[in-house]
Each structure stands twice: as structure tokens, then as C-alpha cells.
Design a protein around this motif. Structure first.
Motif, mmCIF file in Angstrom:
data_model
loop_
_atom_site.group_PDB
_atom_site.id
_atom_site.type_symbol
_atom_site.label_atom_id
_atom_site.label_comp_id
_atom_site.label_asym_id
_atom_site.label_seq_id
_atom_site.Cartn_x
_atom_site.Cartn_y
_atom_site.Cartn_z
ATOM 1 N N ASP A 170 0.825 -1.200 0.000
ATOM 2 C CA ASP A 170 0.000 0.000 0.000
ATOM 3 C C ASP A 170 0.865 1.259 0.000
ATOM 4 O O ASP A 170 0.696 2.149 -0.853
ATOM 5 N N LEU A 171 1.803 1.343 0.933
ATOM 6 C CA LEU A 171 2.672 2.526 0.978
ATOM 7 C C LEU A 171 3.668 2.534 -0.176
ATOM 8 O O LEU A 171 4.062 3.600 -0.658
ATOM 9 N N GLY A 172 4.089 1.337 -0.636
ATOM 10 C CA GLY A 172 5.002 1.276 -1.777
ATOM 11 C C GLY A 172 4.350 1.758 -3.050
ATOM 12 O O GLY A 172 4.975 2.468 -3.858
ATOM 13 N N ALA A 173 3.088 1.384 -3.270
ATOM 14 C CA ALA A 173 2.368 1.877 -4.443
ATOM 15 C C ALA A 173 2.199 3.394 -4.369
ATOM 16 O O ALA A 173 2.387 4.111 -5.364
ATOM 17 N N LEU A 174 1.855 3.918 -3.182
ATOM 18 C CA LEU A 174 1.733 5.368 -3.016
ATOM 19 C C LEU A 174 3.069 6.052 -3.281
ATOM 20 O O LEU A 174 3.134 7.075 -3.990
ATOM 21 N N PHE A 175 4.149 5.524 -2.733
ATOM 22 C CA PHE A 175 5.494 6.079 -2.938
ATOM 23 C C PHE A 175 5.833 6.103 -4.425
ATOM 24 O O PHE A 175 6.408 7.083 -4.935
ATOM 25 N N THR A 176 5.469 5.047 -5.141
ATOM 26 C CA THR A 176 5.737 4.982 -6.583
ATOM 27 C C THR A 176 4.928 6.029 -7.331
ATOM 28 O O THR A 176 5.453 6.744 -8.203
ATOM 29 N N VAL A 177 3.655 6.140 -7.003
ATOM 30 C CA VAL A 177 2.787 7.141 -7.630
ATOM 31 C C VAL A 177 3.340 8.543 -7.415
ATOM 32 O O VAL A 177 3.288 9.402 -8.314
ATOM 33 N N GLN A 178 3.896 8.789 -6.234
ATOM 34 C CA GLN A 178 4.435 10.122 -5.934
ATOM 35 C C GLN A 178 5.641 10.486 -6.786
ATOM 36 O O GLN A 178 6.005 11.662 -6.874
ATOM 37 N N GLN A 179 6.272 9.504 -7.424
ATOM 38 C CA GLN A 179 7.411 9.770 -8.315
ATOM 39 C C GLN A 179 6.952 10.032 -9.752
ATOM 40 O O GLN A 179 7.772 10.339 -10.619
ATOM 41 N N LEU A 180 5.662 9.886 -10.029
ATOM 42 C CA LEU A 180 5.116 10.010 -11.379
ATOM 43 C C LEU A 180 4.334 11.309 -11.525
ATOM 44 O O LEU A 180 3.913 11.916 -10.534
ATOM 45 N N PRO A 181 4.090 11.747 -12.772
ATOM 46 C CA PRO A 181 3.353 13.003 -12.984
ATOM 47 C C PRO A 181 1.936 12.940 -12.424
ATOM 48 O O PRO A 181 1.331 11.873 -12.325
ATOM 49 N N GLU A 182 1.407 14.103 -12.081
ATOM 50 C CA GLU A 182 0.040 14.187 -11.580
ATOM 51 C C GLU A 182 -0.941 14.356 -12.732
ATOM 52 O O GLU A 182 -0.609 14.860 -13.799
ATOM 53 N N GLY A 183 -2.183 13.930 -12.496
ATOM 54 C CA GLY A 183 -3.261 14.207 -13.426
ATOM 55 C C GLY A 183 -3.243 13.416 -14.710
ATOM 56 O O GLY A 183 -3.904 13.795 -15.683
ATOM 57 N N VAL A 184 -2.507 12.294 -14.746
ATOM 58 C CA VAL A 184 -2.432 11.463 -15.947
ATOM 59 C C VAL A 184 -2.739 10.010 -15.571
ATOM 60 O O VAL A 184 -2.615 9.627 -14.409
ATOM 61 N N PRO A 185 -3.139 9.166 -16.539
ATOM 62 C CA PRO A 185 -3.317 7.747 -16.242
ATOM 63 C C PRO A 185 -2.014 7.116 -15.758
ATOM 64 O O PRO A 185 -0.941 7.399 -16.309
ATOM 65 N N LEU A 186 -2.110 6.276 -14.736
ATOM 66 C CA LEU A 186 -0.931 5.638 -14.149
ATOM 67 C C LEU A 186 -1.118 4.128 -14.113
ATOM 68 O O LEU A 186 -2.215 3.630 -13.861
ATOM 69 N N ARG A 187 0.003 3.411 -14.328
ATOM 70 C CA ARG A 187 0.034 1.956 -14.263
ATOM 71 C C ARG A 187 1.161 1.553 -13.324
ATOM 72 O O ARG A 187 2.307 1.977 -13.510
ATOM 73 N N VAL A 188 0.838 0.748 -12.303
ATOM 74 C CA VAL A 188 1.847 0.287 -11.345
ATOM 75 C C VAL A 188 1.727 -1.221 -11.208
ATOM 76 O O VAL A 188 0.621 -1.750 -11.044
#
Length: 411
Positions: A170-188
Motif C-alpha cells: 500500500d505505501l510502496g504503491a503510493l510512494f511509486t505514484v508520488q514519483q510520477l506526474p500528476e493528473g495522468v493515467p498511471l500503471r503500477v
């Protein structure tokens, strides 16, 4: 933090319970303290709890609690007077008594589907924060349907899966998302590797879950009927087929654990995961024969769990209260690697540590309880995930405790 879903507002309504909680005698009550992992958590709190921590041990057997207190007094002599509270999962009145004296109740008593509902109900009614170690989707879904609304009324935060299920994911996915651009589709994608063994309590919970497939599906359907619809955004966590993951040079086997459901709920609640978020969860295995054997073994255990005689035989192999030795735990490790894509950027991150099932689960669980008790956190209530309730504050605590979060590569 914004929820990104106005129909599912997690902001606690103002109420007198916050002032009331500050006056309660215990910051944390550890229920189920004398079990295998409960002892490790108690020792962690004895060693790493902040000065002035007001806590108590709770369980069915006063004699066992007294023996544990003597053990803890060997770590810190002041704990020779640590309060002991008698409580039984089958005695709702005893649970209500400990809950009304605590700011946070942390429970290790599973399988939770059998022993957990009355304690959650008591916490929801009393506005008491609750953390557990469950990896049981049925229990989590039933808790949502039965107790989420009441917990939001009283301001209680009900936080499940505060151990290896599902904090690193849960926190690892959030940490990964925080390294990616905002407001765009994301795949993890998350890939789990470990060499650890398990305890009797973990085996009992797993066998119970495997044997309740029909009930688990029914609870999930009931939850979907009660959950507000997510509007304007899309979040999904599909169970994918096995594949060769060239980004890790390993075989990726889909893991049918609670972890992707937890990640999905965090993504539903937080706009930072973007307008269209997908998460997939795998075990990473280097060699194909091992991968094939792992699939076969999982299928065999799941099948055997359907038969009462086979389930009893498996349960007898490692009984609840038993677990790996200190030497074995010292050699255990885990790594969860994440590959995130979005907005033309790819990032590789990793969450890693020592023994996932016990040593580091004790860290995750104890630090989750301490985080709820003492840290400045977003205003949330009801059933919430670790990422939603605690997020960066819990990650920083875990990093201080030796669990590593890192960006391996980005481009």
C-alpha cells in the motif's frame, strides 16, 4: 488530502469524542499480546515506544499476560507495573471495557472472521482507533458494511492489514505514484520476493480464507452494493495471467492476496493516483520450475482447505502460537519492487526489509498504532487504508525503523 470522491467523504465529523479520547488512560491497548506475533509487537513497543507511552496488554489469560510482563520488565524495569487487562473475543462486554479506556486498540487475534467482529463494533461505537493484521478480504468487507458508517459518525479510524499484508504494498504503491506526474493515467505493477516462513496463526488464517470462497464472494458483492460509486475517475486491480516480466528478469505469478484490494481502495480515495489507475500484484520467481511448483502448491493448499479433515491435518503441522525461530527470522528478508508508468515517465522503486511475517510485521504494526496515537494526520474516519489514514507519516516512521523505500531508477 482530497478523497477525489465527494460521495465517500472521509473527514471525521466534529464531535466530543476527540476530547474524550485524550483523557483516556491508555494510548494503546495491545489485544492478543501473548500470541507469537503479539509477543514480538510487545517487545518492539517495550524497546522503541516513546517515553511516557501509556499502554496496556490485553488477553484471555492473566497468567500468560503476567509472564509476558515479566519478560518485558527485563527490557525496561519500569514495565514491571505495565497494566494487564483481561478481555476475550467471545465476551463483548470485556471488549467494550478495554475499548472505552484506549485511544488505539491494536489486535492480533485471528482468524479475524471468527474472532474479530465484536472488537471492531466496539471501537466503531466508542470512537476508538483500531488496527489489525488481517489479510482476510471477507472480514474487511463485512467490517465495511457493518461498521464503516458508525465509525465515521464517531470519528473512529478502522485500519486493517497493518502488517506485511498490506503496508509495504500500500505505501510502496503510493510512494511509486508520488514519483510520477500528476493528473495522468498511471500503471503500477508490484513484484514480491521473500525467503520467509510462516507461523501457525498465519496458516490458520490462510486455511480459513481458502475454505470460505463462497462467503468471501458474497461479502465482496455486499460491499459493492454499499460503496459509493467512484465518479470521474477509474481505478482497477485486475488479476492477470502469469507472465515473464522482462523488467525484473523473473517470472511473475499473480498473487491472490488482499494487497491489490487495499491498493485499489487507497487509489479510490486519493486523487494523487490520477484519473485512471491500474495496479497488478505478483510474486516474482527467477526460475520457471519453481514458478510452476508454486502455482501447483497454492492450488493444492486451496483445494485441501475445502475438506475439513485435510484442513485439520494441515493446521496440525504448525499450531497457532508457534512460529519460526529467532535464528530463522534473522535470516529472512523481503523485497517488493514496483514498476510505475505514466505521463511518458517510468520509475522503478523498492520497499525492502528483514523478516516480513514477524520481525518487520511487528515494526509495521506497532508503528501504525503509534502513528495513529501521536502523529499529525489527515482528518479521516471510518474504514481507511494505511495510505489514506497515515501515508507519508507512517512511511517516515518505517524508514526510521529500518524498512527501506527507494527509487531504484527513473526515466
Amino acid at each position: 488530502m482530497s478523497t477525489g470522491n465527494e460521495q465517500d467523504d472521509r473527514t471525521a465529523a466534529p464531535g466530543e469524542h476527540h476530547a474524550d479520547r485524550a483523557e483516556r488512560p491508555y494510548d494503546i491497548v495491545l489485544f492478543g499480546a501473548t500470541g507469537f506475533v503479539g509477543v514480538l509487537i510487545a517487545e518492539y513497543l517495550a524497546t522503541h515506544g516513546p517515553k511516557g507511552l501509556r499502554w496496556a496488554l490485553a488477553g484471555r489469560s492473566t497468567a500468560k499476560l503476567e509472564r509476558l510482563r515479566e519478560r518485558l520488565a527485563g527490557i525496561d524495569a519500569d514495565l514491571a507495573e505495565l497494566p494487564l487487562l483481561r478481555a476475550d473475543a467471545d465476551d463483548p462486554a470485556s471488549l467494550r471495557e478495554i475499548v472505552r479506556h484506549a485511544r488505539v486498540v491494536a489486535t492480533t487475534v485471528g482468524p479475524y472472521i471468527m474472532y474479530g467482529q465484536e472488537l471492531v463494533a466496539a471501537c466503531a461505537d466508542a470512537g476508538t482507533d483500531y488496527v489489525d493484521l488481517t489479510g482476510e478480504p471477507e472480514f474487511i468487507d463485512l467490517t465495511y458494511v457493518r461498521h464503516d458508517a458508525r465509525a465515521r459518525e464517531t470519528g473512529a479510524r478502522l485500519v486493517h492489514a497493518c502488517g506485511f499484508d498490506s503496508v509495504p504494498h500500500d505505501l510502496g504503491a503510493l510512494f511509486t505514484v508520488q514519483q510520477l506526474p500528476e493528473g495522468v493515467p498511471l500503471r503500477v505493477d508490484g513484484f514480491v520476493r521473500t525467503n520467509a516462513t510462516f507461523s501457525g496463526g498465519t496458516l490458520a488464517s490462510a486455511l480459513t480464507a481458502f475454505s470460505r470462497g463462497r462467503q468471501m464472494a458474497a461479502a465482496a458483492r455486499d460491499r459493492r452494493r454499499h460503496e459509493p460509486r467512484l465518479t470521474g475517475r477509474r481505478v482497477h486491480a485486475p488479476l492477470s495471467a502469469p507472465r515473464y516480466a522482462k523488467e525484473l528478469d523473473a517470472w511473475a505469478l499473480p498473487l491472490p492476496t488482499v494487497d491489490p484490494q487495499i491498493v485499489q481502495r487507497s487509489a479510490r480515495a486519493l486523487e494523487r493516483y490520477g484519473p485512471d489507475f491500474r495496479y497488478r500484484h505478483y510474486a516474482a520467481v527467477k526460475h520457471l520450475p519453481v514458478a510452476v511448483g508454486g502455482v501447483a502448491a497454492l492450488g493444492a493448499v486451496a483445494g485441501a482447505a475445502q475438506l475439513p479433515a485435510a484442513r485439520r491435518w494441515l493446521s496440525d503441522r504448525v499450531k497457532p502460537g508457534e512460529g519460526p525461530s529467532e535464528e530463522r527470522r534473522a535470516k529472512s528478508w523481503f523485497s517488493v519492487r514496483f514498476v510505475g508508468d505514466g505521463g511518458g515517465r517510468r520509475v522503478y522503486t523498492e520497499v525492502s526489509g528483514g523478516d516480513p511475517g514477524y520481525g518487520d510485521t511487528a515494526k509495521m504494526f506497532a508503528e501504525s498504532a503509534l502513528c495513529l496515537a501521536f502523529d499529525e494526520l489527515p482528518a479521516t474516519s471510518g474504514q481507511v487504508t494505511t495510505a489514506v489514514a497515515m501515508g507519508d507519516a507512517l512511511r517516515e516512521r518505517l524508514q526510521g525503523a529500518g524498512i527501506r523505500f527507494r527509487v531504484a531508477r527513473a526515466g
